[in-house]
Scaffold this motif. Structure first.
Motif, PDB file in Angstrom:
ATOM      1  N   SER A   2       0.823  -1.196   0.000  1.00 33.12           N
ATOM      2  CA  SER A   2       0.000   0.000   0.000  1.00 33.12           C
ATOM      3  C   SER A   2       0.864   1.255   0.000  1.00 33.12           C
ATOM      4  O   SER A   2       1.951   1.291   0.578  1.00 33.12           O
ATOM      5  CB  SER A   2      -0.909   0.011   1.236  1.00 33.12           C
ATOM      6  OG  SER A   2      -1.658   1.212   1.295  1.00 33.12           O
ATOM      7  N   THR A   3       0.372   2.297  -0.662  1.00 30.22           N
ATOM      8  CA  THR A   3       1.070   3.586  -0.677  1.00 30.22           C
ATOM      9  C   THR A   3       0.711   4.423   0.558  1.00 30.22           C
ATOM     10  O   THR A   3       1.231   5.519   0.732  1.00 30.22           O
ATOM     11  CB  THR A   3       0.708   4.387  -1.939  1.00 30.22           C
ATOM     12  OG1 THR A   3      -0.712   4.606  -1.956  1.00 30.22           O
ATOM     13  CG2 THR A   3       1.132   3.641  -3.192  1.00 30.22           C
ATOM     14  N   ILE A  17       1.665   8.882   3.836  1.00 35.64           N
ATOM     15  CA  ILE A  17       1.821   8.674   2.399  1.00 35.64           C
ATOM     16  C   ILE A  17       3.225   8.143   2.136  1.00 35.64           C
ATOM     17  O   ILE A  17       4.211   8.750   2.545  1.00 35.64           O
ATOM     18  CB  ILE A  17       1.603   9.990   1.628  1.00 35.64           C
ATOM     19  CG1 ILE A  17       0.231  10.575   1.947  1.00 35.64           C
ATOM     20  CG2 ILE A  17       1.771   9.776   0.128  1.00 35.64           C
ATOM     21  CD1 ILE A  17       0.016  11.982   1.397  1.00 35.64           C
ATOM     22  N   GLN A  18       3.311   7.022   1.442  1.00 34.92           N
ATOM     23  CA  GLN A  18       4.595   6.389   1.139  1.00 34.92           C
ATOM     24  C   GLN A  18       4.686   6.125  -0.358  1.00 34.92           C
ATOM     25  O   GLN A  18       4.433   5.025  -0.830  1.00 34.92           O
ATOM     26  CB  GLN A  18       4.751   5.083   1.924  1.00 34.92           C
ATOM     27  CG  GLN A  18       4.769   5.269   3.442  1.00 34.92           C
ATOM     28  CD  GLN A  18       4.921   3.951   4.187  1.00 34.92           C
ATOM     29  OE1 GLN A  18       4.414   2.910   3.774  1.00 34.92           O
ATOM     30  NE2 GLN A  18       5.621   3.980   5.311  1.00 34.92           N
ATOM     31  N   SER A  19       5.024   7.170  -1.092  1.00 30.88           N
ATOM     32  CA  SER A  19       5.151   7.053  -2.544  1.00 30.88           C
ATOM     33  C   SER A  19       6.337   7.890  -3.002  1.00 30.88           C
ATOM     34  O   SER A  19       6.174   8.968  -3.571  1.00 30.88           O
ATOM     35  CB  SER A  19       3.856   7.525  -3.224  1.00 30.88           C
ATOM     36  OG  SER A  19       3.937   7.367  -4.624  1.00 30.88           O
ATOM     37  N   ASN A  23       5.928  11.618  -3.138  1.00 32.74           N
ATOM     38  CA  ASN A  23       4.582  11.308  -2.654  1.00 32.74           C
ATOM     39  C   ASN A  23       3.506  11.839  -3.596  1.00 32.74           C
ATOM     40  O   ASN A  23       2.482  12.396  -3.173  1.00 32.74           O
ATOM     41  CB  ASN A  23       4.370  11.860  -1.234  1.00 32.74           C
ATOM     42  CG  ASN A  23       5.174  11.094  -0.197  1.00 32.74           C
ATOM     43  OD1 ASN A  23       5.480   9.922  -0.377  1.00 32.74           O
ATOM     44  ND2 ASN A  23       5.533  11.753   0.885  1.00 32.74           N
ATOM     45  N   THR A  28      -3.456   4.869  -7.785  1.00 31.84           N
ATOM     46  CA  THR A  28      -3.257   3.836  -6.763  1.00 31.84           C
ATOM     47  C   THR A  28      -3.268   4.445  -5.369  1.00 31.84           C
ATOM     48  O   THR A  28      -3.896   3.915  -4.442  1.00 31.84           O
ATOM     49  CB  THR A  28      -1.919   3.101  -6.981  1.00 31.84           C
ATOM     50  OG1 THR A  28      -1.951   2.452  -8.253  1.00 31.84           O
ATOM     51  CG2 THR A  28      -1.676   2.066  -5.890  1.00 31.84           C
ATOM     52  N   LEU A  29      -2.593   5.576  -5.210  1.00 29.15           N
ATOM     53  CA  LEU A  29      -2.551   6.234  -3.901  1.00 29.15           C
ATOM     54  C   LEU A  29      -3.951   6.692  -3.487  1.00 29.15           C
ATOM     55  O   LEU A  29      -4.352   6.519  -2.324  1.00 29.15           O
ATOM     56  CB  LEU A  29      -1.587   7.411  -3.941  1.00 29.15           C
ATOM     57  CG  LEU A  29      -1.201   8.028  -2.585  1.00 29.15           C
ATOM     58  CD1 LEU A  29       0.201   8.624  -2.659  1.00 29.15           C
ATOM     59  CD2 LEU A  29      -2.190   9.114  -2.174  1.00 29.15           C
ATOM     60  N   ASP A  32      -5.835   3.680  -2.367  1.00 27.51           N
ATOM     61  CA  ASP A  32      -5.376   3.206  -1.053  1.00 27.51           C
ATOM     62  C   ASP A  32      -5.885   4.114   0.068  1.00 27.51           C
ATOM     63  O   ASP A  32      -6.280   3.632   1.135  1.00 27.51           O
ATOM     64  CB  ASP A  32      -3.847   3.146  -1.013  1.00 27.51           C
ATOM     65  CG  ASP A  32      -3.276   2.045  -1.890  1.00 27.51           C
ATOM     66  OD1 ASP A  32      -4.047   1.164  -2.324  1.00 27.51           O
ATOM     67  OD2 ASP A  32      -2.049   2.069  -2.141  1.00 27.51           O
ATOM     68  N   SER A  59       3.240  16.103  -0.005  1.00 24.64           N
ATOM     69  CA  SER A  59       2.948  15.616  -1.354  1.00 24.64           C
ATOM     70  C   SER A  59       3.243  16.737  -2.333  1.00 24.64           C
ATOM     71  O   SER A  59       2.673  17.823  -2.222  1.00 24.64           O
ATOM     72  CB  SER A  59       1.492  15.177  -1.516  1.00 24.64           C
ATOM     73  OG  SER A  59       1.224  14.846  -2.869  1.00 24.64           O
ATOM     74  N   ASP A  63       0.602  12.688  -9.986  1.00 26.83           N
ATOM     75  CA  ASP A  63       1.508  11.861 -10.783  1.00 26.83           C
ATOM     76  C   ASP A  63       1.316  12.231 -12.258  1.00 26.83           C
ATOM     77  O   ASP A  63       0.483  11.652 -12.954  1.00 26.83           O
ATOM     78  CB  ASP A  63       1.200  10.382 -10.548  1.00 26.83           C
ATOM     79  CG  ASP A  63       2.229   9.463 -11.178  1.00 26.83           C
ATOM     80  OD1 ASP A  63       2.905   9.886 -12.136  1.00 26.83           O
ATOM     81  OD2 ASP A  63       2.367   8.318 -10.716  1.00 26.83           O
TER      82      ASP A  63
END
Length: 257
Positions: A2-3, A17-19, A23, A28-29, A32, A59, A63
Motif C-alpha cells: 500500500s502507498t 503517504i509512502q510514494s 509522494n 493507486t494512492l 489506497d 505531497s 503523478d
C-alpha cells in the motif's frame, strides 16, 4: 504494498503517504487512501486522523506521468471527478483529519491538504497550485477550496502565477492553522489530535456534521465545472507542451492553443 501506511495510537489514526520520491498522487494512492478511510470507519474508538508524508514532502503534486497516459477529455474529467469525490468524502468525514505538512504541498498535494479539516505546516513548507505553469489547471476542486481559505484575490494570484507561498505566509492568509519548525510538524499535529481525542466521540461526530453547513451551495456546481474544464484543457496543445517541459525540466513555450 500500500502507498498509505496505517496505524492507530491513543484513539488516533495515523496515515502516512509512502510514494517516493515526491509522494505524488497516483490513482493507486487515491484508491489506497479511500480504502484506509473505510478501515477507520470500522473502528469507532478512533476520534481523529493525522495525514502526513514520508520523506522530504507531504505531497509535491499529482503523478503527471500517469496522467499523460490518458487519451480523451472524458478520461481526464473522470479522473478529476474521482479525486473530487474522495476529497469531498474527507471534508465530510465523521472525525477530523489533520494534515501535517512538511517540505511541500503542491498541486494535488495542496488540494489533498485543503480537503483536511485542520492543517499544521512547517514554516518553510511550500504550498501552491502550480498547474498553470504546465499548461493545465487544478482538477481536484482546488479552484473552489483555495478561495474559501485565502480569499478570491489571493487565490487568483496564487493560481494564475503558479507561485507557491511559505508555511508562514499560508498561516497569515488562513490556509494553515499554525506553523512550527521543520522538525516539529508531526509533534504539533499529534498534540492537537490528543486534545481532540480527549473529547466525547458523539460530540465530535455532531460537530463534524454541523460545520460543513457553512459552505455555500455553489461549491458543488463550481467543482463540476472545474472537472469539465480540466478535461478540456488537458487535451490542448499547450498542455502537451507544458507537461513535456515539466518532464524535461525546461521552461514551457505556450502557443495559446
Amino acid at each position: 504494498m500500500s502507498t498509505i501506511h496505517y496505524e492507530v495510537t491513543d484513539n488516533i489514526a495515523v496515515l502516512t503517504i509512502q510514494s517516493p520520491p515526491a509522494n505524488a498522487l497516483s490513482s493507486t494512492l487515491l484508491r489506497d487512501l479511500n480504502q484506509k478511510l473505510d478501515t477507520i470507519e470500522g473502528v469507532p474508538e478512533i476520534k481523529a486522523v493525522i495525514l502526513t508524508g514520508e520523506g522530504k514532502f507531504f505531497s509535491a503534486g499529482a503523478d503527471i506521468k500517469e496522467f499523460t497516459s490518458l487519451q480523451e477529455a472524458s478520461d481526464y474529467e473522470a479522473l478529476s471527478k474521482k479525486g473530487q469525490v474522495l476529497f469531498a468524502r474527507m471534508e465530510n468525514y465523521h472525525v477530523p483529519i489533520i494534515a501535517a505538512i512538511h517540505g511541500a504541498a503542491l498541486g494535488g498535494g495542496l488540494e489533498l491538504a485543503m480537503a483536511c479539516h485542520i492543517r499544521i505546516a512547517s514554516e518553510t513548507a511550500k504550498l501552491g497550485l502550480p498547474e498553470l505553469t504546465l499548461g493545465i489547471i487544478p482538477g481536484f476542486a482546488g479552484t473552489q477550496r483555495l478561495p474559501y481559505y485565502v480569499g478570491a484575490s489571493k487565490a487568483y494570484e496564487m493560481i494564475l502565477t503558479g507561485e507557491a507561498i511559505t508555511g508562514v505566509e499560508a498561516e497569515k492568509y488562513g490556509l494553515v492553522n499554525q506553523t512550527t519548525d521543520d522538525d516539529s510538524v508531526y509533534e504539533h499535529a499529534k498534540q492537537l489530535a490528543d486534545k481532540i481525542a480527549e473529547k466525547s466521540g458523539p460530540t465530535i461526530h455532531e460537530i463534524m456534521k454541523l460545520i460543513p453547513y457553512a459552505r455555500t451551495g455553489n461549491f458543488t456546481e463550481g467543482a463540476d465545472h472545474e472537472a469539465e474544464a480540466f478535461g478540456r484543457v488537458f487535451g490542448s496543445e499547450d498542455a502537451k507542451e507544458g507537461i513535456a517541459a515539466f518532464l524535461e525540466k525546461r521552461k514551457a513555450s505556450f502557443k495559446d492553443q
